[in-house]
Design an enzyme around this catalytic site. Structure first.
Site, PDB file in Angstrom:
ATOM      1  N   GLY A  81       0.821  -1.198   0.000  1.00 37.53           N
ATOM      2  CA  GLY A  81       0.000   0.000   0.000  1.00 37.53           C
ATOM      3  C   GLY A  81       0.860   1.254   0.000  1.00 37.53           C
ATOM      4  O   GLY A  81       2.055   1.211   0.316  1.00 37.53           O
ATOM      5  N   CYS A  82       0.260   2.376  -0.351  1.00 43.25           N
ATOM      6  CA  CYS A  82       1.024   3.623  -0.468  1.00 43.25           C
ATOM      7  C   CYS A  82       1.487   4.137   0.895  1.00 43.25           C
ATOM      8  O   CYS A  82       2.674   4.435   1.093  1.00 43.25           O
ATOM      9  CB  CYS A  82       0.205   4.677  -1.208  1.00 43.25           C
ATOM     10  SG  CYS A  82      -1.462   4.931  -0.577  1.00 43.25           S
ATOM     11  N   TYR A  83       0.567   4.247   1.849  1.00 43.10           N
ATOM     12  CA  TYR A  83       0.965   4.677   3.194  1.00 43.10           C
ATOM     13  C   TYR A  83       1.997   3.715   3.790  1.00 43.10           C
ATOM     14  O   TYR A  83       3.029   4.159   4.327  1.00 43.10           O
ATOM     15  CB  TYR A  83      -0.244   4.758   4.112  1.00 43.10           C
ATOM     16  CG  TYR A  83      -1.137   5.969   3.923  1.00 43.10           C
ATOM     17  CD1 TYR A  83      -0.637   7.273   4.048  1.00 43.10           C
ATOM     18  CD2 TYR A  83      -2.490   5.816   3.660  1.00 43.10           C
ATOM     19  CE1 TYR A  83      -1.461   8.374   3.902  1.00 43.10           C
ATOM     20  CE2 TYR A  83      -3.330   6.913   3.518  1.00 43.10           C
ATOM     21  CZ  TYR A  83      -2.811   8.193   3.636  1.00 43.10           C
ATOM     22  OH  TYR A  83      -3.649   9.281   3.499  1.00 43.10           O
ATOM     23  N   THR A 128       4.205   1.862   2.373  1.00 44.02           N
ATOM     24  CA  THR A 128       5.509   2.035   1.733  1.00 44.02           C
ATOM     25  C   THR A 128       6.291   3.170   2.376  1.00 44.02           C
ATOM     26  O   THR A 128       7.482   3.021   2.713  1.00 44.02           O
ATOM     27  CB  THR A 128       5.335   2.301   0.226  1.00 44.02           C
ATOM     28  OG1 THR A 128       4.750   1.153  -0.396  1.00 44.02           O
ATOM     29  CG2 THR A 128       6.681   2.595  -0.434  1.00 44.02           C
TER      30      THR A 128
END
Length: 344
Positions: free
Chosen positions: A147-149, A151
Site C-alpha cells: 500500500g502507499c501509506y 511504503t
C-alpha cells in the site's frame, strides 16, 4: 519484448501504470481491461494517451490470454480469482490491491470483512517491498504490491527496526496523502468544494493499512510492533508525507543514526537519505519512484522523528509495481522509472 497486461486500466493507478509501461523498453502492453469502459479506447478516457496508444479496453479473459505478466489494479476482493488463473496457466501476477498484503486470513477478515477465496495461493505470495524482500521477489510468481501509506512508513523505519534501535510499541505514524489516493470514483470528501482549502484526518483509529504496517514492521523487527496510524487528506493531487515518531532504546546520536541510514540505503536506487538539517517534502518526489527520508530529534533528544515522502501513484503504487517486475525478470531495476521530479 515481454507481453504485459493491465486489469483495471482506467482507474488512477491503472492509468499511471500504463503511462510508465509505455516508456519501458523491454515490455509491450498487449492488452488492458475495464469493466466500466469495455470496448472504448483508453485515449478517449484519458486524453494524455492520444497518439500514444490505440489500446482498447477488453475483457479480463482477453488480458489473461494475451499477456505473460498481469498487473491487477482492482479494489480488494477482486484479484484472488485472477491470480489463481495466472498461477494455473504459468503466468505472473502483480497485484496492486490489498488481497495478498496480509499473511493471516483472520486479519484480512477482520479488516476487509472477507475470507481468502484461494487460501493456497497466499502461501506463494511475496510482499513486494523491494528494499526489504528483493531476494524473494526474484523468484516470485505472485507479488503483493504494498500500500502507499505502508511504503512510506516501512521505508522510513526499516533501518531502525532491523537494528533494534527503537521501542516496538507506541510508534506514531502521522501521514498525509493527495486526493488520488482515494481513487477515481467520486465521494463527498473528494469533491472540490469539500477538499479545497481543507485539511482533515479520516478513518481515525481504524484505517485498513494499519495491519499491513504492523505486520511488515514486525517482520523487520523480528518482534511484534504496534503503531498509531492516522491518515489525512491533503488538497493536492498526489504525494504522501509521513511523519513518524519513535522512542529510542538508548541515548541517541543523530549523526550515527544518519550514517546508519546512508549505509542501509547505499545501494538502493530509489531511496534517498537527505543531509541532516533538511526536511523531506512531497514536491521533490512528485512523478518519481523515489522515497526521500529525513531524520530529526525532538528538543529533549528523547524521540527520533523520521519524515518520509513519496509519490503515492508511483513509488506508492504503479512505479513500485514496475520496479518489482524489473527485479523479477532480471532487468535493470530502474528501467522505465528514471523520472526526475519537476522543480516547481
Amino acid at each position: 519484448m515481454i507481453k504485459v497486461g493491465i486489469i483495471g486500466a482506467t482507474g488512477y493507478v491503472g492509468a499511471e501504470l500504463l503511462r510508465i509501461l509505455l516508456n519501458h523498453k523491454d515490455v509491450t502492453v498487449s492488452a488492458i481491461s475495464s469493466v466500466s469502459f469495455e470496448g472504448e479506447e483508453i485515449s478517449s478516457i484519458y486524453k494524455t494517451f492520444i497518439d500514444k496508444t490505440n489500446l482498447k479496453c477488453e475483457t479480463i479473459e482477453d488480458v489473461l490470454e494475451k499477456s505473460e505478466i498481469i498487473f491487477t489494479a482492482l479494489p480488494h476482493g477482486l484479484s484472488e480469482d485472477i491470480a489463481s488463473k495466472c498461477i494455473d496457466h504459468g503466468k505472473i501476477c502483480i497485484d496492486m490491491g490489498a488481497d495478498f498484503r496480509l499473511s493471516k486470513e483472520e486479519n484480512y477478515k477482520l479488516w476487509y470483512e472477507k475470507d481468502f477465496s484461494h487460501p493456497a495461493i497466499h502461501k506463494e505470495s511475496v510482499y513486494g517491498l523491494p528494499e526489504f524482500n528483493r531476494t524473494k521477489i526474484k523468484k516470485a510468481k505472485l507479488i503483493a504490491n504494498p500500500g502507499c501509506y505502508p511504503t512510506s512508513i516501512e521505508l522510513g523505519l526499516m533501518p531502525l527496526l532491523k537494528n533494534s534501535l527503537i521501542e516496538t510499541k507506541g510508534i506514531i505514524c502521522d501521514s498525509k496523502s493527495g486526493a488520488t489516493g482515494a481513487g477515481r470514483g467520486l465521494t463527498l470528501s473528494s469533491h472540490f468544494a469539500e477538499l479545497n482549502e481543507n485539511f482533515a484526518p479520516y478513518k481515525v483509529g481504524g484505517h485498513r493499512h494499519t495491519p499491513e504496517i504492523e505486520e511488515t514492521l514486525g517482520f523487520m523487527a523480528s518482534d511484534n510492533v504496534t503503531v498509531t496510524f492516522t491518515p489525512h487528506l491533503l488538497p493536492i493531487s498526489r504525494g504522501i508525507i509521513s511523519t513518524i515518531y519513535c522512542t529510542p532504546k538508548n541515548q541517541v546520536d543523530l549523526e550515527k543514526i544518519h550514517d546508519l541510514y546512508i549505509e542501509a540505503y547505499r545501494d538502493e536506487p530509489f531511496v534517498s537519505v537527505l543531509p541532516l538539517g533538511e526536511v523531506a517534502c512531497t514536491k521533490n518526489v512528485r512523478y518519481s519512484n523515489y522515497c526521500h527520508i529525513s531524520l530529526h530529534l525532538n528538543h529533549r533528544k528523547d524521540q527520533i522523528i523520521v519524515v518520509s515522502a513519496i509519490d503515492n501513484m508511483v513509488k506508492g503504487a504503479a512505479g513500485q509495481a514496475v520496479q518489482n517486475m524489473n527485479i523479477l525478470l532480471g532487468l535493470d531495476e530502474k528501467e522505465g522509472l528514471n523520472f526526475i521530479s519537476p522543480s516547481f
